[in-house]
Design an enzyme around this catalytic site. Structure first.
Site, PDB file in Angstrom:
ATOM      1  N   GLU A  41       0.871  -1.166   0.000  1.00 45.34           N
ATOM      2  CA  GLU A  41       0.000   0.000   0.000  1.00 45.34           C
ATOM      3  C   GLU A  41       0.911   1.220   0.000  1.00 45.34           C
ATOM      4  OE1 GLU A  41      -2.695   0.340   3.330  1.00 45.34           O
ATOM      5  OE2 GLU A  41      -3.482   2.238   2.542  1.00 45.34           O
ATOM      6  N   ARG A 268       5.802 -12.677   9.768  1.00 45.12           N
ATOM      7  CA  ARG A 268       6.367 -11.354   9.533  1.00 45.12           C
ATOM      8  C   ARG A 268       7.806 -11.290  10.018  1.00 45.12           C
ATOM      9  NH1 ARG A 268       2.205  -7.454   9.088  1.00 45.12           N
ATOM     10  NH2 ARG A 268       3.645  -5.727   9.343  1.00 45.12           N
ATOM     11  N   LYS A 278       4.082   0.989   9.778  1.00 43.10           N
ATOM     12  CA  LYS A 278       4.224   2.197   8.962  1.00 43.10           C
ATOM     13  C   LYS A 278       3.650   3.416   9.665  1.00 43.10           C
ATOM     14  CE  LYS A 278       2.939   0.173   5.008  1.00 43.10           C
ATOM     15  NZ  LYS A 278       2.512   0.067   3.610  1.00 43.10           N
TER      16      LYS A 278
HETATM   17  P1  ATP Z   1       1.483  -1.813   8.118  1.00 43.96           P
HETATM   18  O1  ATP Z   1       0.666  -2.868   8.785  1.00 43.96           O
HETATM   19  O2  ATP Z   1       2.592  -1.277   8.934  1.00 43.96           O
HETATM   20  O3  ATP Z   1       0.676  -0.740   7.448  1.00 43.96           O
HETATM   21  P2  ATP Z   1       1.463  -3.482   5.900  1.00 43.96           P
HETATM   22  O4  ATP Z   1       1.759  -4.874   6.201  1.00 43.96           O
HETATM   23  O5  ATP Z   1       0.031  -3.131   5.791  1.00 43.96           O
HETATM   24  O6  ATP Z   1       2.202  -2.559   6.933  1.00 43.96           O
HETATM   25  P3  ATP Z   1       1.735  -3.320   3.090  1.00 43.96           P
HETATM   26  O7  ATP Z   1       2.201  -2.210   2.240  1.00 43.96           O
HETATM   27  O8  ATP Z   1       0.310  -3.683   3.004  1.00 43.96           O
HETATM   28  O9  ATP Z   1       2.159  -2.998   4.578  1.00 43.96           O
HETATM   29  O10 ATP Z   1       2.644  -4.592   2.841  1.00 43.96           O
HETATM   30  C1  ATP Z   1       2.909  -5.103   1.564  1.00 43.96           C
HETATM   31  C2  ATP Z   1       3.301  -6.530   1.677  1.00 43.96           C
HETATM   32  O11 ATP Z   1       4.422  -6.680   2.522  1.00 43.96           O
HETATM   33  C3  ATP Z   1       2.187  -7.364   2.284  1.00 43.96           C
HETATM   34  O12 ATP Z   1       2.074  -8.548   1.532  1.00 43.96           O
HETATM   35  C4  ATP Z   1       2.636  -7.630   3.679  1.00 43.96           C
HETATM   36  O13 ATP Z   1       2.144  -8.847   4.137  1.00 43.96           O
HETATM   37  C5  ATP Z   1       4.167  -7.624   3.532  1.00 43.96           C
HETATM   38  N1  ATP Z   1       4.771  -7.193   4.785  1.00 43.96           N
HETATM   39  C6  ATP Z   1       4.546  -6.052   5.463  1.00 43.96           C
HETATM   40  N2  ATP Z   1       5.235  -6.014   6.602  1.00 43.96           N
HETATM   41  C7  ATP Z   1       5.946  -7.177   6.667  1.00 43.96           C
HETATM   42  C8  ATP Z   1       6.862  -7.742   7.615  1.00 43.96           C
HETATM   43  N3  ATP Z   1       7.187  -7.109   8.729  1.00 43.96           N
HETATM   44  N4  ATP Z   1       7.396  -8.957   7.328  1.00 43.96           N
HETATM   45  C9  ATP Z   1       7.088  -9.600   6.198  1.00 43.96           C
HETATM   46  N5  ATP Z   1       6.234  -9.119   5.275  1.00 43.96           N
HETATM   47  C10 ATP Z   1       5.661  -7.923   5.500  1.00 43.96           C
HETATM   48 MG    MG Z   2      -1.389  -3.709   4.531  1.00 41.22          MG
END
Ligand code: ATP
Ligand code: MG
Length: 566
Positions: A41, A268, A278
């Protein structure tokens, strides 16, 4: 048939996702197609957790002759921005991956998703709810108690169609109406209890401008976007496991063939002494606790890059921690050892004195400049040598001298001998203090027979010090970084504000440092080992401000304890 380009020994230790893929390939599922995607995102910069997802998705595509799309899940115009889109693309490329032109946006599918929502309404599977968000949420029940049906649940199809159209024309204020899927208020899975699938947002979208007044929820866009793109393996983090039945339910209503994306969840990446959300990273940036998304203390990819991390070190680290079904917190020292390992092999050794004090070699000729040979990297002979100027007046580290040393102090002290790296053995003959009582100058005499190649060159002395010439060195600023937070898990205490765990000493700026002249043309991103001190990288500010500025990437392991064995 070859189905992967994994070397034979690599096949022995497949992770659980690779095992699934190999099985699918054997069974001829999806006609042998492997198609993944990385779906960020664009509401912040990528962090090292994302690198784990990137390495997995792009890595599998590489390994199994498949494809990996980049798709921006841009369903919330309020939080998203092109700045983030651009930085995400830059970071993926920096890691060494490419989407080969398959760049998509969930917003590309807004028309399709709209049609699908209309279709659900027509089938009696979606309805407009006029209740405010808090009421809807309260009616959801708890995991052990079923939810309560909305009084609007049984609106006529015609009324729902009319209201949904008018929601999108901007006739209703934000928050006054939502569209919900009609699934099952009694489902043990809370996500199935008539989830909201569209809400009204009066905010221009970074790609679609003002064309829409209603926006799909992430859960309504994500699974279908995978389906539209023909994704075979939808890999996401464990928290989405409970969303899977809902994604499957949507696809079931949408489906026009036997093909389905298969969702598999993995753990994760979490790191000690930092935060990965984020929202929290944005707060650190917005409120000025760090100097931007690329602050070298941030766990963002742009921060790690500026700190001097290489893509290889990040990929090696991600490989080492692996992919499992269990949540864990990874020790940041594992990441640090990955960059140490990498830079040990590739970075030239140079000399820098961070806290200089003068050392005067009183029996050395005043105007003499001797060019000493320094090995660039003892791990790699092909990196050659360079010259370092030796003169009568030198700088050494203030810490490398003690007037009154304890036992086992193998550095310089009155009457003691040390070797000056790549030069001579010297004996300390005295020192001078200033009015404040600080040591200002240290005096020594050198033994001219102890230079490399001379008869006494291998004479044993316990300590070896690094040094630079006073007249043949350059001034530099050095930024030392420590952990951003002073507790292992700043998220642990839900009641406490994570900001209260910030380490106030995470940045220390040293000015008046001295580095050897060979660094005069060093460019931002160039990395070096400063002998005995650690690995350092030229900061981009160097170019902007036209002076030498280094960031410490990471210290050497046991840097000071090694001194006696050199
Ligand atoms: P936040 O929850 O902080 O907003 P997010 O997981 O929603 O972060 P996205 O931009 O949606 O962030 O993530 C894109 C991809 O990266 C998704 O498939 C998510 O599962 C993966 N991802 C995000 N954070 C992690 C992490 N800490 N470890 C492994 N994969 C991750
Ligand atoms: Mg997300």
């Amino acid at each position: 048939m070859t189905t992967s380009n994994l070397p034979e020994e690599g096949k022995k230790s497949l992770n659980f996702i690779e095992n699934i893929i190999e099985k699918d390939l054997k069974e001829g599922k999806n006609n042998g197609r492997i198609h993944t995607r990385f779906p960020p995102e664009p509401n912040g910069y990528l962090h090292i957790g994302h690198a784990k997802a990137i390495c997995l998705n792009f890595g599998l595509a590489e390994r199994y002759y498949g494809k990996c799309n980049l798709r921006f899940d841009d369903t919330n115009p309020v939080k998203e921005d092109v700045e983030y889109v651009d930085s995400i693309m830059e970071d993926i490329h920096w890691l060494g991956f490419d989407w080969e032109g398959r760049l998509f946006y969930a917003s590309d599918y807004f028309p399709k998703l709209w049609d699908f929502a209309i279709d659900l309404i027509r089938k009696g599977l979606a309805y407009v709810d006029d209740q405010p968000a808090d009421v809807i949420s309260a009616q959801k029940g708890t995991p052990t108690q079923p939810g309560i049906e909305s009084p609007f649940r049984n609106r006529s199809i015609e009324e729902n169609l009319d209201l949904f159209e008018r929601m999108n024309k901007g006739e209703f204020p934000e928050g006054s109406k939502v569209l919900r899927a009609k699934v099952d208020m009694g489902s043990p899975n809370m996500h199935m209890r008539d989830p909201i699938i569209y809400r009204i947002i009066n905010h221009p979208h970074h790609r679609t401008g003002d064309s829409w007044k209603v926006y799909p929820m992430y859960d309504f866009a994500h699974g279908q976007s995978d389906y539209f793109e023909g994704i075979t393996h939808s890999l996401c983090t464990l928290e989405f496991e409970v969303h899977r039945p809902l994604y499957d339910w949507f696809i079931e209503q949408l489906k026009d063939s036997d093909y389905r994306p298969r969702q598999t969840e993995f753990n994760r990446l979490n790191l000690t002494y930092t935060v990965m959300s984020k929202r929290k990273l944005l707060q650190l940036v917005k409120e000025g606790y760090v100097n931007g998304w690329d602050d070298p203390r941030m766990p963002t990819l742009s921060g790690l890059r500026r700190r001097g991390y290489t893509p290889e070190s990040i990929k090696n680290f991600v490989n080492k921690i692996g992919y499992t079904k269990y949540e864990a917190v990874n020790d940041i020292s594992l990441l640090e050892s990955a960059i140490r390992e990498d830079l040990n092999l590739r970075s030239p050794r140079v000399s820098a004195v961070l806290k200089p004090v003068k050392l005067i070699v009183t029996n050395y000729p005043e105007d003499e400049v001797e060019m000493m040979t320094a090995v660039n990297n003892p791990e790699d002979e092909s990196m050659g040598t360079h010259k370092i100027a030796f003169t009568r007046e030198l700088f050494i580290e203030r810490d490398d001298f003690m007037e009154d040393p304890p036992k086992k102090y193998f550095r310089l002290s009155p009457g003691k001998e040390v070797r000056l790296k790549n030069a001579y053995i010297v004996r300390c003959t005295g020192y001078k203090k200033n009015e404040a009582g600080e040591v200002e100058e240290i005096y020594c005499e050198y033994d001219s027979q102890t230079k490399s190649g001379m008869p006494e060159a291998n004479r044993k002395v316990k300590g070896t010090l690094h040094w630079v010439s006073v007249s043949h060195s350059l001034e530099a600023e050095v930024r030392l970084y420590d952990r951003l937070f002073n507790i292992e898990n700043p998220n642990e205490d839900k009641e406490a504000d994570f900001l209260s765990f910030l380490n106030p000493d995470s940045l220390q700026v040293l000015t008046g440092c001295r580095v050897e002249e060979v660094l005069k043309d060093a460019k931002p991103g160039d990395k070096f080992q400063f002998q005995r001190l650690g690995y350092f990288v030229v900061d981009p500010d160097s170019e902007k401000e036209n002076r030498l500025i280094f960031n410490r990437v990471v210290s050497l392991k046991d840097s000071w304890s090694k001194i006696s064995s050199k």
